[in-house]
Design a protein around this motif. Structure first.
Motif, short mmCIF file in Angstrom:
data_model
loop_
_atom_site.label_atom_id
_atom_site.label_comp_id
_atom_site.label_asym_id
_atom_site.label_seq_id
_atom_site.Cartn_x
_atom_site.Cartn_y
_atom_site.Cartn_z
N ALA A 25 52.56 39.59 48.56
CA ALA A 25 52.08 40.61 49.51
C ALA A 25 50.96 41.42 48.88
O ALA A 25 49.93 41.69 49.54
CB ALA A 25 53.23 41.52 49.93
N PHE A 26 51.12 41.82 47.64
CA PHE A 26 50.08 42.61 46.99
C PHE A 26 48.80 41.80 46.82
O PHE A 26 47.69 42.35 46.87
CB PHE A 26 50.57 43.09 45.63
N SER A 27 48.93 40.49 46.65
CA SER A 27 47.78 39.62 46.44
C SER A 27 46.91 39.48 47.68
O SER A 27 45.79 38.95 47.60
CB SER A 27 48.24 38.23 45.99
N GLU A 28 47.39 39.93 48.83
CA GLU A 28 46.57 39.89 50.04
C GLU A 28 45.58 41.05 50.10
O GLU A 28 44.62 41.02 50.87
CB GLU A 28 47.47 39.93 51.29
N ILE A 29 45.78 42.07 49.28
CA ILE A 29 44.91 43.25 49.32
C ILE A 29 43.64 42.96 48.53
O ILE A 29 43.68 42.73 47.32
CB ILE A 29 45.62 44.48 48.73
N GLY A 30 42.52 42.91 49.24
CA GLY A 30 41.25 42.60 48.61
C GLY A 30 40.97 41.12 48.50
O GLY A 30 40.00 40.71 47.85
N ARG A 31 41.79 40.31 49.15
CA ARG A 31 41.60 38.85 49.07
C ARG A 31 40.50 38.42 50.02
O ARG A 31 40.49 38.78 51.20
CB ARG A 31 42.91 38.15 49.43
#
Length: 434
Positions: A25-31
């Motif tokens: 979920a965190f990896s979607e931020i700024g992806r």
């Protein structure tokens, strides 16, 4: 494996599905659409990541706050009023970077402390996580900003003078991220505030993977030297100016960069490396001879005498190139960061944790800079590396295996408990004592 390790060292089980869900979920931020991460300090993605981490930490039961330079801290109080055992890293990314560099250490810090709490572990000292501000190079040209300020290595004058490439003042970005100039005096930490610091990070190289070893215990972090080099020639018409009349800043720069590579090859030193990773050409037009080039020379090494010697040798060659091509060059120091050994106490705690858990480990030096460099300047600090697949980092292909990450969790949890007990006992902290 989790049940076996738990029974050996009272280490709580690793809730792998919870961790994976949070990490994904965190990896979607700024992806980006390509799958790369773009989460530089001061960007909308940076602000979104901060809000996400605050929500997670509060749900996990931490007391959460931002300091003046927008470092995010979460605290679980201890049984005594002493300095904290801190785990953490950073959440920002390089342009088109990977998912693991930084956030792995922040999310694992939360996971370790939360898991210890859920298992009923009664920590003597406070346990804390931190996500440091602006660890990566950024538009304000102040990398490891948060940890350097905590360590007293960035001054108020430097912070006040900083602005990004578009002229945006640093304090505007820091305030938007949760900081504030009026609290600056509270940022500086000492050994009375942080008893020990642990940072989990991907190796960003191939040593662990090549040796098929899951855990790296970091012995020290290399020195990093950076300077801006500005080569000034003469802009002129690309069609009418003949070769003998040209003072081409880009061709002079190109020759200088190749000379750096040639000198590295001649040195043949695995603990000495140099890179030019940012280059600006002016006026950058197809029909104009380049009149100026500005670039950043970075040199890394375990021995700063070798770093300075390499730098000086390069400058001698640059002077010859400049004289021959009719250009000049100016140098401006950006960073002169000395090598930093890690704490023997923390290294031993990590080694003993891995041995007790029957996990293979390797002692190795880091050729990448980390926040732990600065925290180690005033208190006990150490790092754990997990293998990087293919040695890839600072790119979208960056990856580490969840099996290795799981083993790192157990080492960090066991070492955290060991340091908590040892430091509280050795230094005699009692309720109300500092």
């Amino acid at each position: 494996m989790g049940q076996q390790l738990e029974s050996q060292r009272r280490v709580p089980p690793f809730r792998v599905e919870r961790f994976k869900q949070r990490f994904d979920a965190f990896s979607e931020i700024g992806r980006s659409a390509s799958g790369a991460m773009n989460r530089p300090f001061g960007s909308p993605a940076d602000l979104e990541a901060r809000a996400w981490l605050v929500r997670l930490a509060e749900e996990a039961g931490f007391e959460v706050y931002f300091d003046a330079v927008a470092n995010l801290w979460g605290v679980r109080p201890g049984q005594v009023d002493g300095p904290a055992i801190v785990l953490g890293s950073h959440h920002d990314s390089v342009p088109d970077g990977g998912r693991f560099d930084g956030p792995l250490g922040v999310l694992m810090a939360i996971e370790v402390i939360q898991s210890l709490q859920e298992a009923g572990y009664q920590n003597a000292l406070p346990l804390s996580f931190v996500s440091f501000t602006a660890e990566e190079p950024n538009p304000f040209d102040l990398s490891t900003l948060g940890s350097r300020t905590v360590a007293g290595r960035l001054t108020e004058d430097q912070l006040n003078a900083a602005a990004d490439w578009n002229g945006r003042p640093l304090w505007e970005a820091l305030t938007a991220a949760g900081g504030g100039r009026d609290r600056l005096a509270e940022v500086r930490k000492s050994r009375d505030d942080i008893a020990a610091f642990l940072e989990l990070h991907i190796e960003q190289g191939r040593r662990l993977e090549s040796a098929q070893i899951p855990i790296g215990v970091v012995s020290g972090i290399c020195g990093i030297y950076r300077e801006t080099v500005t080569v000034a020639g003469e802009a002129n018409h690309a069609g009418t100016t003949q070769l003998p009349d040209r003072r081409d800043a880009l061709l002079a720069t190109s020759e200088m960069l190749l000379a750096i590579e040639q000198k590295l090859q001649a040195a043949d030193n695995p603990e000495l490396i140099a890179t030019v990773g940012r280059l600006t050409v002016t006026p950058n037009a197809a029909n104009i001879i380049p009149g100026e080039c500005q670039w950043i020379l970075e040199i890394r090494g375990g021995d700063m005498a070798e770093v300075y010697g390499f730098r000086d040798a390069c400058m001698q060659v640059f002077a010859d190139i400049a004289a021959r091509r009719g250009v000049t060059f100016r140098r401006d120091l950006m960073l002169d960061q000395q090598p930093q050994p890690m704490s023997d106490e923390v290294i031993q705690a990590l080694q003993q944790a891995a041995s007790a858990l029957h996990l293979p480990y390797m002692n190795l030096a880091s050729m990448a800079g980390h926040d732990a460099t600065h925290i180690a300047s005033f208190t006990r600090a150490g790092m754990v590396f997990v293998p990087s697949l293919g040695g890839k980092s600072h790119c979208k292909e960056e990856a580490s295996r969840m099996e290795d990450i799981e083993q790192a969790f157990y080492v960090l949890a066991a070492a955290t408990m060991a340091l908590d007990t040892a430091i509280a006992t050795e230094e005699g902290y009692r309720h109300g004592d500092r």
